[in-house]
Scaffold this motif. Structure first.
Motif, short mmCIF file in Angstrom:
data_model
loop_
_atom_site.label_atom_id
_atom_site.label_comp_id
_atom_site.label_asym_id
_atom_site.label_seq_id
_atom_site.Cartn_x
_atom_site.Cartn_y
_atom_site.Cartn_z
N GLY A 1 -30.67 -8.91 14.82
CA GLY A 1 -30.44 -8.07 15.99
C GLY A 1 -29.55 -8.76 17.02
O GLY A 1 -29.58 -9.99 17.14
N ILE A 2 -28.77 -7.97 17.74
CA ILE A 2 -27.89 -8.52 18.78
C ILE A 2 -28.21 -7.86 20.12
O ILE A 2 -28.22 -6.63 20.21
CB ILE A 2 -26.40 -8.29 18.43
CG1 ILE A 2 -26.10 -8.78 17.00
CG2 ILE A 2 -25.50 -9.01 19.44
CD1 ILE A 2 -24.66 -8.59 16.58
N GLU A 3 -28.47 -8.66 21.12
CA GLU A 3 -28.95 -8.16 22.41
C GLU A 3 -28.34 -8.92 23.59
O GLU A 3 -27.94 -10.08 23.45
CB GLU A 3 -30.47 -8.36 22.50
CG GLU A 3 -31.28 -7.13 22.15
CD GLU A 3 -31.23 -6.04 23.21
OE1 GLU A 3 -30.69 -6.29 24.30
OE2 GLU A 3 -31.73 -4.93 22.93
N ASP A 4 -28.30 -8.28 24.75
CA ASP A 4 -27.87 -8.96 25.97
C ASP A 4 -29.00 -9.01 27.00
O ASP A 4 -28.81 -9.50 28.10
CB ASP A 4 -26.67 -8.25 26.59
CG ASP A 4 -27.08 -6.94 27.22
OD1 ASP A 4 -27.81 -6.16 26.57
OD2 ASP A 4 -26.70 -6.68 28.38
N ALA A 5 -30.18 -8.47 26.64
CA ALA A 5 -31.28 -8.42 27.61
C ALA A 5 -32.51 -9.11 27.01
O ALA A 5 -32.78 -9.00 25.80
CB ALA A 5 -31.62 -6.98 27.96
N GLU A 6 -33.24 -9.81 27.84
CA GLU A 6 -34.41 -10.55 27.35
C GLU A 6 -35.46 -9.60 26.74
O GLU A 6 -36.05 -9.91 25.71
CB GLU A 6 -34.99 -11.38 28.51
CG GLU A 6 -36.14 -12.30 28.15
CD GLU A 6 -35.84 -13.43 27.16
OE1 GLU A 6 -34.67 -13.60 26.76
OE2 GLU A 6 -36.79 -14.11 26.77
N GLY B 1 -24.94 -14.04 25.79
CA GLY B 1 -25.35 -14.64 27.05
C GLY B 1 -25.61 -16.12 26.85
O GLY B 1 -25.13 -16.71 25.87
N THR B 2 -26.39 -16.70 27.73
CA THR B 2 -26.62 -18.15 27.71
C THR B 2 -28.11 -18.45 27.50
O THR B 2 -28.95 -17.54 27.58
CB THR B 2 -26.20 -18.78 29.04
OG1 THR B 2 -27.04 -18.23 30.07
CG2 THR B 2 -24.75 -18.45 29.35
N THR B 3 -28.41 -19.72 27.27
CA THR B 3 -29.82 -20.12 27.13
C THR B 3 -30.56 -19.86 28.43
O THR B 3 -31.78 -19.75 28.43
CB THR B 3 -29.93 -21.61 26.78
OG1 THR B 3 -29.07 -22.34 27.64
CG2 THR B 3 -29.57 -21.88 25.34
N GLU B 4 -29.81 -19.76 29.53
CA GLU B 4 -30.46 -19.49 30.81
C GLU B 4 -30.85 -18.03 30.95
O GLU B 4 -31.97 -17.70 31.34
CB GLU B 4 -29.50 -19.85 31.95
CG GLU B 4 -30.09 -20.87 32.91
CD GLU B 4 -29.00 -21.59 33.65
OE1 GLU B 4 -28.32 -20.93 34.47
OE2 GLU B 4 -28.82 -22.79 33.39
N VAL C 1 -23.86 -16.41 22.01
CA VAL C 1 -22.40 -16.35 22.06
C VAL C 1 -22.01 -15.69 23.39
O VAL C 1 -22.80 -14.97 23.99
CB VAL C 1 -21.78 -15.53 20.88
CG1 VAL C 1 -21.91 -16.29 19.57
CG2 VAL C 1 -22.42 -14.16 20.77
N ASP C 2 -20.76 -15.96 23.82
CA ASP C 2 -20.28 -15.37 25.07
C ASP C 2 -19.93 -13.91 24.88
O ASP C 2 -20.04 -13.10 25.80
CB ASP C 2 -19.01 -16.09 25.55
CG ASP C 2 -19.33 -17.48 26.07
OD1 ASP C 2 -20.49 -17.69 26.49
OD2 ASP C 2 -18.44 -18.34 26.03
N SER C 3 -19.46 -13.60 23.66
CA SER C 3 -18.93 -12.26 23.43
C SER C 3 -19.06 -11.91 21.94
O SER C 3 -19.09 -12.79 21.09
CB SER C 3 -17.45 -12.27 23.86
OG SER C 3 -16.65 -11.57 22.94
N PRO C 4 -19.11 -10.60 21.63
CA PRO C 4 -19.17 -10.19 20.22
C PRO C 4 -17.95 -10.68 19.45
O PRO C 4 -18.00 -10.79 18.21
CB PRO C 4 -19.19 -8.66 20.28
CG PRO C 4 -19.35 -8.28 21.70
CD PRO C 4 -19.17 -9.47 22.56
N ALA C 5 -16.85 -11.01 20.15
CA ALA C 5 -15.64 -11.50 19.48
C ALA C 5 -15.91 -12.83 18.77
O ALA C 5 -15.17 -13.21 17.86
CB ALA C 5 -14.50 -11.66 20.48
#
Ligand code: BG6
Ligand code: MG
Length: 219
Positions: A166-171, A188-191, A200-204
């Protein structure tokens, strides 16, 4: 063996978070409730009614269930208006390329978004046909961080959850992926996403080979 990649929508495929913010901001202003971008961060991945409740908490009165339905509806009307400004250019860099590469490799793709506007957003971005399945957010009883939407997405493409990533940007979404038994890739980041298995920073930055590797090393 990697069988399917399950994508969140807002913040992974496109940045509709800003449009959600504008729609909520208009509503909050009308109600005289303080609301800013920082508060909006807490609404990422959170379904419509729960988001509304989080906003109303900062007001000084309570609202009946009927009033809340009306407010949620009015926010959604505003959001739909804003969606008409969306074009394929709003697709995040690398998304189309990744979806095509996955298809070429015989890996299934599905959308696992909490948004009931997801089909409209995919259409406006011009990527509907690159998804094998779109889970129906309206049919989900238990929202993220529950596993249901990711399990539905896996079932929709006929792939066992233990062969999905799965790929997500929200905790909330990362937790949802884990509860479904899948490794979670965080945009996103470990933070911002302490629980994601990889960041990763981006899906790219993603390729089928990398996702396969991460799938294989997941316990
Ligand atoms: C999620 C967004 O994808 O969908 C949330 O991150 C949003 O901000 C949720 O509240 C529900 O969206 P909708 O379009 O059904 O109101
Ligand atoms: Mg998201």
């Amino acid at each position: 063996v990697l069988g399917a990649v399950l994508f969140d929508l807002d913040g992974v495929i496109t940045d509709t978070a800003e449009l959600h913010y504008q729609a909520w901001k208009d509503l909050a202003d009308e109600l005289g409730i303080p609301f800013d971008r920082e508060h909006n961060e807490k609404l990422k991945g959170v379904d419509r009614m729960t988001s509304l409740k989080l906003i109303l908490q900062n007001g000084d009165r309570t609202y009946s269930p009927e009033e809340m339905e009306k407010l949620a509806h009015s926010k959604n009307e505003r959001y739909k208006e804003l969606l008409t400004t969306l074009t394929p250019e709003a697709l995040l860099p690398g998304v189309r390329k990744l979806l095509k590469a996955l298809r070429r490799d015989g890996i299934r793709t599905a959308l696992a978004s909490a948004s009931r506007n997801a089909p409209t957003v995919l259409d406006r971005l011009g990527v509907t046909d690159l998804f094998d399945y779109v889970a129906d957010a309206g049919a989900v009883a238990l929202q993220k961080p529950d596993a249901e939407i990711f399990l539905n997405a896996a079932a929709g493409v006929g792939v066992h959850p233990l062969r999905c990533i799965g790929i997500e940007d929200a905790e909330a979404g990362v937790i949802s992926i884990h509860r479904a038994g899948m490794p979670a890739v965080g945009i996103g980041t470990t933070e911002t996403l302490p629980d994601a298995d990889h960041h990763v920073d981006s899906p790219a930055d993603l390729t089928p080979a990398l996702l396969r590797e991460w799938m294989n090393e997941f316990p």
